[in-house]
Design a protein around this motif. Structure first.
Motif, short mmCIF file in Angstrom:
data_model
loop_
_atom_site.label_atom_id
_atom_site.label_comp_id
_atom_site.label_asym_id
_atom_site.label_seq_id
_atom_site.Cartn_x
_atom_site.Cartn_y
_atom_site.Cartn_z
N UNK A 1 21.23 -4.74 49.03
CA UNK A 1 22.21 -5.67 49.53
C UNK A 1 23.32 -4.87 49.91
N UNK A 2 23.77 -5.55 51.29
CA UNK A 2 24.81 -4.46 51.96
C UNK A 2 26.20 -4.66 51.52
N UNK A 3 26.51 -5.96 51.39
CA UNK A 3 28.04 -6.20 50.67
C UNK A 3 28.06 -7.27 49.74
N UNK A 4 28.64 -7.26 48.64
CA UNK A 4 28.69 -5.95 48.01
C UNK A 4 27.29 -5.02 47.72
N UNK A 5 27.25 -3.66 47.72
CA UNK A 5 26.24 -2.93 47.70
C UNK A 5 25.63 -3.30 46.17
N UNK B 1 22.38 5.07 59.97
CA UNK B 1 22.07 5.91 59.02
C UNK B 1 23.14 6.25 57.80
N UNK B 2 24.16 6.57 58.61
CA UNK B 2 25.51 6.87 57.47
C UNK B 2 25.93 5.73 56.83
N UNK B 3 25.65 4.42 57.11
CA UNK B 3 26.14 3.06 56.43
C UNK B 3 25.07 2.80 55.64
N UNK B 4 23.70 3.23 55.95
CA UNK B 4 22.49 3.07 54.83
C UNK B 4 22.87 3.90 53.70
N UNK B 5 23.31 5.21 53.93
CA UNK B 5 23.28 6.04 52.83
C UNK B 5 24.61 5.72 52.00
N UNK C 1 24.41 4.84 47.86
CA UNK C 1 25.00 5.52 47.00
C UNK C 1 25.60 4.55 46.18
N UNK C 2 26.53 3.68 46.75
CA UNK C 2 27.35 2.88 46.16
C UNK C 2 26.60 1.81 45.22
N UNK C 3 25.54 1.44 45.72
CA UNK C 3 24.55 0.49 45.08
C UNK C 3 24.22 0.99 43.69
N UNK C 4 23.44 2.34 43.88
CA UNK C 4 22.98 3.16 42.70
C UNK C 4 23.97 3.79 41.86
#
Length: 120
Positions: free
Chosen positions: A58-62, A83-87, A91-94
């Motif tokens: 999920x993008x927001x919130x991760x 790509x930078x937004x995906x990373x 990172x914030x989700x995990x």
């Protein structure tokens, strides 16, 4: 809902049909998801997701979508995530919103409430 809104929604549905979840590809496209609870399909509202290495994020919130979530269909919105937004989202989700340094977690300090005080 006005007639113009309904027509716009029907046009959007024709351009972006719901597809089976097994056909999703990891190309960085931003998607909407549908789940099946008790046999009735329901979309997940205004939330947007992307697929990376077999996991839906999920993008927001991760957040990582749980692997036992009954996902049924997806629909691409026609946009891709950078790509930078995906990373950043991964990172914030995990790892959460706390900072990690050298394998240790440092919680961010609480913001102190600044109350106005009269002179004593």
């Amino acid at each position: 809902m006005t007639i113009a809104e309904r027509r716009a929604r029907e046009e959007y549905d024709r351009k972006n049909p719901w597809l089976p979840i097994g056909e999703a590809q990891e190309d960085g496209s931003i998607c909407e998801l549908r789940v099946s609870h008790h046999g009735a399909a329901a979309d997940m509202g205004a939330a947007r997701f992307f697929l990376h290495e077999g996991k839906w994020y999920r993008i927001e919130p991760p957040k990582v979508v749980h692997r036992f979530e009954p996902l049924v269909e997806y629909r691409s919105t026609g946009f891709t995530i950078a790509k930078h937004r995906m990373r950043s989202v991964i990172a914030r989700a995990e790892y959460g919103t706390h900072e990690y340094r050298g394998g240790r977690r440092y919680q961010k300090p609480r913001q102190y409430k600044l109350y106005w005080r009269a002179d004593d």
